[in-house]
Design a protein around this motif. Structure first.
Motif, short mmCIF file in Angstrom:
data_model
loop_
_atom_site.label_atom_id
_atom_site.label_comp_id
_atom_site.label_asym_id
_atom_site.label_seq_id
_atom_site.Cartn_x
_atom_site.Cartn_y
_atom_site.Cartn_z
N ALA A 176 0.81 -1.23 -0.01
CA ALA A 176 -0.10 0.05 0.03
C ALA A 176 0.94 1.34 -0.15
N ARG A 177 0.49 2.09 -1.05
CA ARG A 177 1.41 3.31 -0.75
C ARG A 177 0.41 4.46 -1.12
N LYS A 178 0.77 5.85 -1.17
CA LYS A 178 -0.29 6.87 -1.09
C LYS A 178 -1.08 6.89 -2.29
N LYS A 179 -0.33 6.56 -3.38
CA LYS A 179 -0.90 6.69 -4.72
C LYS A 179 -1.99 5.48 -5.16
N GLY A 180 -1.95 4.46 -4.20
CA GLY A 180 -2.88 3.36 -4.32
C GLY A 180 -2.07 2.03 -3.82
N LEU A 181 -2.71 0.99 -4.26
CA LEU A 181 -2.17 -0.29 -4.07
C LEU A 181 -1.44 -0.70 -5.04
N VAL A 182 -0.31 -1.12 -4.82
CA VAL A 182 0.90 -1.48 -5.75
C VAL A 182 1.11 -2.86 -5.87
N LEU A 183 0.92 -3.40 -7.09
CA LEU A 183 1.52 -4.65 -7.46
C LEU A 183 2.76 -4.66 -7.97
N TYR A 184 3.87 -5.46 -7.44
CA TYR A 184 4.88 -5.37 -8.03
C TYR A 184 5.77 -6.74 -8.25
N ILE A 185 6.69 -6.63 -9.22
CA ILE A 185 7.66 -7.83 -9.28
C ILE A 185 9.11 -7.53 -9.52
N LYS A 186 9.80 -8.38 -8.57
CA LYS A 186 11.19 -8.07 -8.44
C LYS A 186 12.14 -9.06 -9.17
N LYS A 187 11.67 -10.34 -9.56
CA LYS A 187 12.57 -11.06 -9.84
C LYS A 187 12.75 -11.07 -11.31
N ALA A 188 13.97 -11.04 -11.92
CA ALA A 188 14.19 -10.75 -13.44
C ALA A 188 13.56 -11.71 -14.34
N GLU A 189 13.56 -13.09 -14.06
CA GLU A 189 13.08 -14.01 -14.90
C GLU A 189 11.58 -13.81 -14.76
N ASN A 190 10.84 -13.30 -13.64
CA ASN A 190 9.37 -13.22 -13.64
C ASN A 190 8.87 -11.82 -14.48
N ILE A 191 9.93 -10.98 -14.41
CA ILE A 191 9.59 -9.74 -15.43
C ILE A 191 9.52 -10.11 -16.87
N GLY A 192 10.61 -10.91 -17.35
CA GLY A 192 10.86 -11.35 -18.47
C GLY A 192 9.44 -12.13 -18.90
N ASP A 193 8.81 -13.07 -18.02
CA ASP A 193 7.90 -13.84 -18.44
C ASP A 193 6.67 -12.97 -18.62
N PHE A 194 6.64 -12.07 -17.51
CA PHE A 194 5.29 -11.02 -17.63
C PHE A 194 5.56 -10.15 -18.92
N LEU A 195 6.48 -9.81 -19.31
CA LEU A 195 6.46 -9.11 -20.78
C LEU A 195 6.19 -10.14 -21.75
#
Length: 312
Positions: A176-195
């Motif tokens: 939770a942040r001021k701008k809203g609820l943030v969903l985030y991904i940190k692992k490089a391989e997961n980011i690649g799969d997301f893209l």
């Protein structure tokens, strides 16, 4: 252009089936549209700072509903602020909301995503793609940290995206942040799969290329640092061994030194900067017999003990 802008540029031109276009527009309106009642008609206003995304939304509205869309541009005076683009739908608003399952029979906005948009994997990908287009960001893979995030309105929206990503092995977390609820991904391989999942194929290749190069560079640096550290350690050991030998020679001489230790002394004084491994390799040609690295280590420990007794 930033890496995030490059990703969104690619996504804004992707071609998909009509069912996926509907899923994409559904999520765009859910995340970014203001819905108001104007002259007994529902008026939709969608805003973005990205011109290519604005054109994408215009394409969705025209293709799916042949709707008249007023596109406005607002300049913002702050130096760090981009221009703001507004897309206004004054007619067919109610038709669009009903068709996209965003309003119920009592004209109340629906808070959940319709089941039609969750039946096909391609439509699920379109929901996530629209979420990233409208409220997502990604760090440049050439920087130190891998990070992708999407800002959502509530936990329900975040849970829905996580349910789509989780079966694909893409791990995500929320904060939770001021701008809203943030969903985030940190692992490089997961980011690649997301893209790859949302259709940013070229961006995924670029991301993986940057990642491989950076990981290789980091690996080489670690190896070099390790080699330098090992070399420095070997030089320090050799210097200490030479000091022990010099102390023994001045105070006791070498007459009573055993042949085993004498061989070690000859090797060290002949090759003052070599490591134990290098001394071992040269032992047979220098002293006429092979002495292992371990054997040399024991010899120098014995010489160190003799030197320590002299110092006392």
């Amino acid at each position: 252009m930033s890496f995030a802008s490059e990703v969104k540029k690619e996504l804004a031109t992707i071609e998909v089936e009509e069912c996926c276009l509907r899923a994409e527009l559904h999520q765009v309106i859910r995340l970014r549209a203001e819905v108001s009642l104007d002259n007994k008609n529902f008026k939709l206003t969608i805003s973005t700072t990205n011109l290519k995304i604005a054109r994408r939304i215009l394409y969705l509205l025209k293709t799916l509903y042949n709707s008249e869309v007023l596109m406005l541009k607002k300049e913002r005076t702050s130096l760090d602020k981009k221009s703001l683009y507004y897309l206004v739908v004054e007619e067919k608003g109610l038709e669009i909301l009903r068709d996209l399952e965003l309003i119920d029979e009592n004209y109340n906005l629906v808070s959940t995503t319709g089941s039609d948009f969750l039946k096909k994997d391609c439509c699920k990908a379109s929901l996530v793609r629209a979420s990233f287009l409208m409220k997502g960001s990604i760090n440049d893979p050439r920087t130190n940290n891998y990070h992708l995030e999407i800002t959502l309105n509530n936990l329900e929206e975040a849970n829905q995206i996580q349910k789509i990503l989780s079966p694909l092995g893409i791990e995500s977390k929320t904060i939770a942040r001021k701008k809203g609820l943030v969903l985030y991904i940190k692992k490089a391989e997961n980011i690649g799969d997301f893209l790859g999942f949302i259709g940013a194929t070229n961006s995924r290749f670029a991301f993986e290329d940057y990642r491989i190069k950076k990981d290789l560079s980091n690996y080489v640096n670690r190896i070099m640092n390790c080699d330098v550290a090992n070399e420095q350690k070997a030089m320090n050991s050799a210097r200490n061994q030479l000091e022990d030998i010099e102390l023994i020679e001045k105070n006791l001489g070498f007459l009573n030194i055993t042949p085993r230790l004498m061989n070690a002394i000859i090797l060290r004084t002949t090759y003052p900067e070599d490591s134990l491994s290098q001394l071992s390799e040269k032992s047979e040609e220098t002293v006429g017999k092979y002495i292992s690295k371990s054997g040399l280590s024991h010899c120098f420990k014995d010489l160190k003990e003799i030197a320590s007794k002299i110092k006392k």
